[in-house]
Scaffold this motif. Structure first.
Motif, PDB file in Angstrom:
ATOM      1  N   ALA A  30     -10.734   7.393   3.147  1.00  0.00           N
ATOM      2  CA  ALA A  30      -9.695   7.418   4.180  1.00  0.00           C
ATOM      3  C   ALA A  30      -8.861   8.697   4.103  1.00  0.00           C
ATOM      4  N   VAL A  31      -9.004   9.436   2.999  1.00  0.00           N
ATOM      5  CA  VAL A  31      -8.257  10.680   2.844  1.00  0.00           C
ATOM      6  C   VAL A  31      -9.143  11.839   3.292  1.00  0.00           C
ATOM      7  N   LEU A  97       9.670   8.398  -3.440  1.00  0.00           N
ATOM      8  CA  LEU A  97       9.735   7.775  -2.119  1.00  0.00           C
ATOM      9  C   LEU A  97      10.964   6.889  -2.098  1.00  0.00           C
ATOM     10  N   VAL A 106       9.022   3.074   4.262  1.00  0.00           N
ATOM     11  CA  VAL A 106       8.959   3.942   3.089  1.00  0.00           C
ATOM     12  C   VAL A 106       8.825   5.405   3.525  1.00  0.00           C
TER      13      VAL A 106
ATOM     14  N   ILE B  70      -3.470   9.237  -2.147  1.00  0.00           N
ATOM     15  CA  ILE B  70      -3.349   7.971  -1.420  1.00  0.00           C
ATOM     16  C   ILE B  70      -2.404   8.183  -0.236  1.00  0.00           C
ATOM     17  N   PRO B  71      -2.862   7.906   0.990  1.00  0.00           N
ATOM     18  CA  PRO B  71      -1.971   8.050   2.141  1.00  0.00           C
ATOM     19  C   PRO B  71      -0.738   7.169   1.948  1.00  0.00           C
ATOM     20  N   LYS B  72       0.396   7.692   2.307  1.00  0.00           N
ATOM     21  CA  LYS B  72       1.652   6.975   2.082  1.00  0.00           C
ATOM     22  C   LYS B  72       1.635   5.577   2.696  1.00  0.00           C
ATOM     23  N   PHE B  74      -0.846   3.510   3.051  1.00  0.00           N
ATOM     24  CA  PHE B  74      -1.606   2.542   2.235  1.00  0.00           C
ATOM     25  C   PHE B  74      -0.727   2.030   1.122  1.00  0.00           C
ATOM     26  N   SER B  76       2.243   1.671   0.916  1.00  0.00           N
ATOM     27  CA  SER B  76       3.337   0.789   1.304  1.00  0.00           C
ATOM     28  C   SER B  76       2.884  -0.617   1.682  1.00  0.00           C
ATOM     29  N   VAL B  82       4.654  -1.077  -3.970  1.00  0.00           N
ATOM     30  CA  VAL B  82       5.381   0.138  -3.595  1.00  0.00           C
ATOM     31  C   VAL B  82       6.761   0.136  -4.237  1.00  0.00           C
ATOM     32  N   LEU B 118       0.706  12.598   1.304  1.00  0.00           N
ATOM     33  CA  LEU B 118      -0.233  11.989   0.364  1.00  0.00           C
ATOM     34  C   LEU B 118       0.459  11.804  -0.986  1.00  0.00           C
ATOM     35  N   ILE B 119       0.270  10.622  -1.564  1.00  0.00           N
ATOM     36  CA  ILE B 119       0.815  10.333  -2.893  1.00  0.00           C
ATOM     37  C   ILE B 119      -0.250  10.672  -3.923  1.00  0.00           C
ATOM     38  N   ILE B 127      -5.881   2.513  -2.699  1.00  0.00           N
ATOM     39  CA  ILE B 127      -7.007   3.261  -2.129  1.00  0.00           C
ATOM     40  C   ILE B 127      -8.323   2.524  -2.399  1.00  0.00           C
ATOM     41  N   ASN B 130      -8.626  -0.565  -0.084  1.00  0.00           N
ATOM     42  CA  ASN B 130      -8.947  -0.096   1.261  1.00  0.00           C
ATOM     43  C   ASN B 130     -10.446   0.226   1.366  1.00  0.00           C
TER      44      ASN B 130
END
Lengths: 491, 491
Positions: A30-31, A97, A106, B70-72, B74, B76, B82, B118-119, B127, B130
């Motif tokens: 997904a990234v 965050l 967030v 990891i997209p922010k 996701f 959350s 989170v 991105l985290i 991740i 997902n």
């Protein structure tokens, strides 16, 4: 069959993509640009790692680990280096965050901004040479022969599974030496290790050579590479070893007291291979039925499939199969027994063909009666029925034969697809109609190399280490040249 | 001696810091909170990895690799998760640098801002779940038993080498199951693997138990941990295994068709150990002379030092030493021969004591005459002269004995430092005068646990899996309790 691949002749690029996904090697995540390496693909990478790691240790290297992040200011200290990597750097700017319901939940906490931005390493020369500064005072501290297994990030815009991904896994060696000669010797030693690994484990023949100035690593004085040829006639750079001179020592002020009591900058090398090797392995050998894996890197070298109609037959077959497995394992051969009752033998045959398992044994009731087993080899898709007596030696020899045969096939392919071109017309014709490596004279200038690249997309893959001196004329400029170099379209 | 350590009694924390640096295990890097793991330290970590990896594979797990980022959004999706990690996340916001002379050279390119931040993974549940969404349709796709070796980042404010660093190395297992029972069984299987590894390889005795709600992993229904006791009487959580219920499956909508044809959410576990284990290993066994390594994890188990005055004696000694090395290697024992002429034997003895090499052999001219060798063991610092006949068996037995002895010493220490407290006064007195594990009754509420923590800094390390039912009263609230739990100050 659900898992059919696009054929190579129809669309080579789609075939590759299909194969990587359907053989469960990797998939896009997904990234953007980052891949997930699936267990079957990762098992091959682990085998590669184990062999390479052994080879590095046998040549005196040790492993260590350096930080993922590089302060922006370090990164900028070597001018060519930052120039080479600046356009593809992932940058960390914040470290927290927070929940902010008004702004959609967030969010990045603006109060948690880093004083200095951190670059996610695209390669580690800068952070490592900043560290070596404290490790090196005297010639007694040299050489340092360190390797690191790590992930790196290069924010590439066009990515392809294994071949070019935003994050990839690799090893990066970083060595420090008291003399120029010793550093060059190290650079060459490693390119030989890489070539040995590519040819004797991956079964991929490679050309060792020097890169032209245009294609050198950002910050290197000399880059050695191994170049492999894929089935579509394009080259794939599979490993590089860089002689860095004193560039990084100067950028990070790393000096040492010599044996003679003088002060000098330290000499450096760096070298790496990555999960890109997976791409080379897949593309060099596989066919329209799926992967073809060299036995030395296959997650399992042999799969055994029972053929039966009635449940009680399975028990008898399994009893005999257990004996075979014990014998094979005693020889160090890895085996999977697939006795699932949810899949038919035909489905399993196709599955293991797709996954490139080198040898498949199938055993049915008639084999039990006759003391035989059917042996199928993946590389040439031949089958024969053989006696169970000495099955272990039989399979052992077969695996060795397959390893050799896969290499020979790739070697012959490369030989057929390495051509000399003596005129510009000839060069262009070979390139557009046949591809492959083209051995041609070049005038040695970056300008000519650029012009050739702009016109044809072909690049100088390398100036092979093994070559014959030969008077000639540059295919493009007509200027005099004393040797041929290797051109190709490349991944 | 230049490399003298602060003693444990003087300043335990400084002793640890000195030891990690002087034994060449690790050092702080230029990046806040991130460490460099030096070759000698990394060699120990590699041995840990190899054993753990073998144990994971023997229990049916395979390795894979998932993205660093990891997209922010996701991140959350699972609320507790989170909440637990938001305050320590490194965030990538841009993907390019550019040259801007007016603003001081290389800067982050403001035009290269990511659409979604991105985290850098602090852990990979989000991740991975997902990804699992696409891997799981039916019960036939289950279980998934995947492990990943990776680096993770948690932006901790107070860091200590190995024990708490902003970036660390670890393995994280992520498994998916069709039933709750199976997931719990997996969680427990892994905590047993971790305990087995800690006790039989690290020689560190551990208590297996359940975490209280306050100390659970963010997003878990139940966290199992192994808890070790350090020489300063503080506990160190050394590994955790989480039963995640259906939380992540619900957050990422991962359902499957059951055998009965229904639809259900998938059950999950995750589990990990990290380079923190290095801290446990170092602190559990070492002394004021340096490291004490259990033979099963020592980079080399035996070091041989020649004692000689004249050059020609060295040649004779080396000839004999080569025979010893061959015999030891044949037994699978790793050996280093230090015949450097730049260092004296006394210096070498101190160096290998500092580095915790389990067995040291010293051979001089008199040993040559007598067919003997001096054998020194690191764990109890005793020496004896023994015959060279059967030296391989002698050393093999000695290594086994040292491994056992180190464990026993740590076990006895823990036994002496595990005490029952039945009143609040008693609890506080033990805590302040002696430390160690305190076994006490607790009323089971998070509120009481918080009050105890606020007043004493002690936390519930775990509710041991092995315990006796016993009527009692909470040491703090006086409310009834049916079992004791384990308190301690902790790293």
């Amino acid at each position: 069959m659900a898992k059919e691949l696009t054929s190579r002749s129809e669309n080579y690029s789609q075939w590759y993509q299909d194969l990587v996904i359907k053989a469960d090697l990797a998939e896009n995540s997904a990234v953007r640009g980052c891949m997930v390496i699936k267990p079957y693909g990762y098992a091959i990478w682990e085998k590669m790692q184990a062999e390479l790691d052994r080879m590095f240790k046998e040549t005196g290297h040790v492993n260590a680990y350096f930080p993922l992040f590089i302060p922006k200011s370090f990164f900028s200290k070597e001018a060519d280096h930052v120039e080479g990597f600046a356009k593809e750097c992932a940058v960390v700017t914040h470290y927290r965050l927070k929940n902010d319901e008004e702004n959609g939940g967030v969010v990045v906490d603006p109060d948690a901004k880093l004083e200095e931005e951190l670059i996610v390493r695209p390669t580690s020369e800068t952070i490592i040479w900043n560290t070596y500064k404290n490790w090196i005072q005297s010639y007694r501290d040299l050489p340092i022969l360190v390797n690191q297994w790590a992930n790196v990030v290069r924010w590439e815009m066009r990515t392809r599974l294994f071949l070019r991904t935003a994050e990839f896994l690799w090893q990066e060696g970083h060595t420090a030496h008291a003399t120029k000669d010793e550093a060059i010797e190290e650079t060459e030693k490693i390119i030989n290790v890489y070539a040995d690994f590519a040819e004797n484990f991956m079964a991929v023949p490679v050309v060792k050579g020097l890169k032209s100035a245009n294609e050198r690593f950002a910050g290197a004085l000399e880059t050695y590479s191994i170049e492999a040829l894929m089935q579509d006639g394009k080259a794939l750079q599979s490993g590089t070893s860089h002689f860095l001179g004193q560039n990084f020592a100067k950028a990070f002020d790393v000096t040492f007291a010599t044996k003679e009591g003088k002060e000098d900058y330290v000499w450096a090398t760096s070298w790496g291979v990555s999960t890109r090797l997976m791409g080379a392995l897949i593309m060099a050998h596989s066919d329209d039925n799926g992967l073809v894996l060299p036995p030395k890197l296959a997650p399992y070298q042999v799969v055994i499939v029972p053929i039966y109609r009635k449940e009680e037959q399975l028990a008898e077959i399994t009893e005999k199969v257990d004996e075979i497995i014990a014998k094979l394992k005693a020889k160090g051969i890895s085996v999977k027994y697939d006795d699932r009752d949810t899949r038919k033998p035909g489905w399993k045959f196709a599955e293991y063909e797709l996954k490139g398992v080198p040898v498949r044994l199938a055993m049915g009731p008639r084999d039990l009666e006759n003391g035989t087993v059917e042996v199928a080899r993946r590389d040439n898709l031949t089958k024969e029925v053989t006696s169970l007596d000495n099955i272990d030696e039989y399979v052992e020899n077969l695996l060795e034969d397959i390893q050799q045969n896969i290499f020979k096939k790739a070697y012959d392919f490369r030989a057929e697809n390495t051509r000399k071109a003596d005129t510009w017309e000839e060069f262009k014709e070979i390139l557009t109609t046949k591809g492959g490596f083209i051995s041609a004279h070049w005038d040695g200038t970056p300008e000519t190399e650029d012009l050739i690249k702009n016109e044809t997309k072909a690049t100088i893959r390398c100036m092979p280490l093994e070559y014959e001196e030969e008077e000639g004329k540059c295919i493009y400029s007509g200027k005099p040249s004393k040797r041929r170099v290797l051109f190709a379209l490349a991944y």
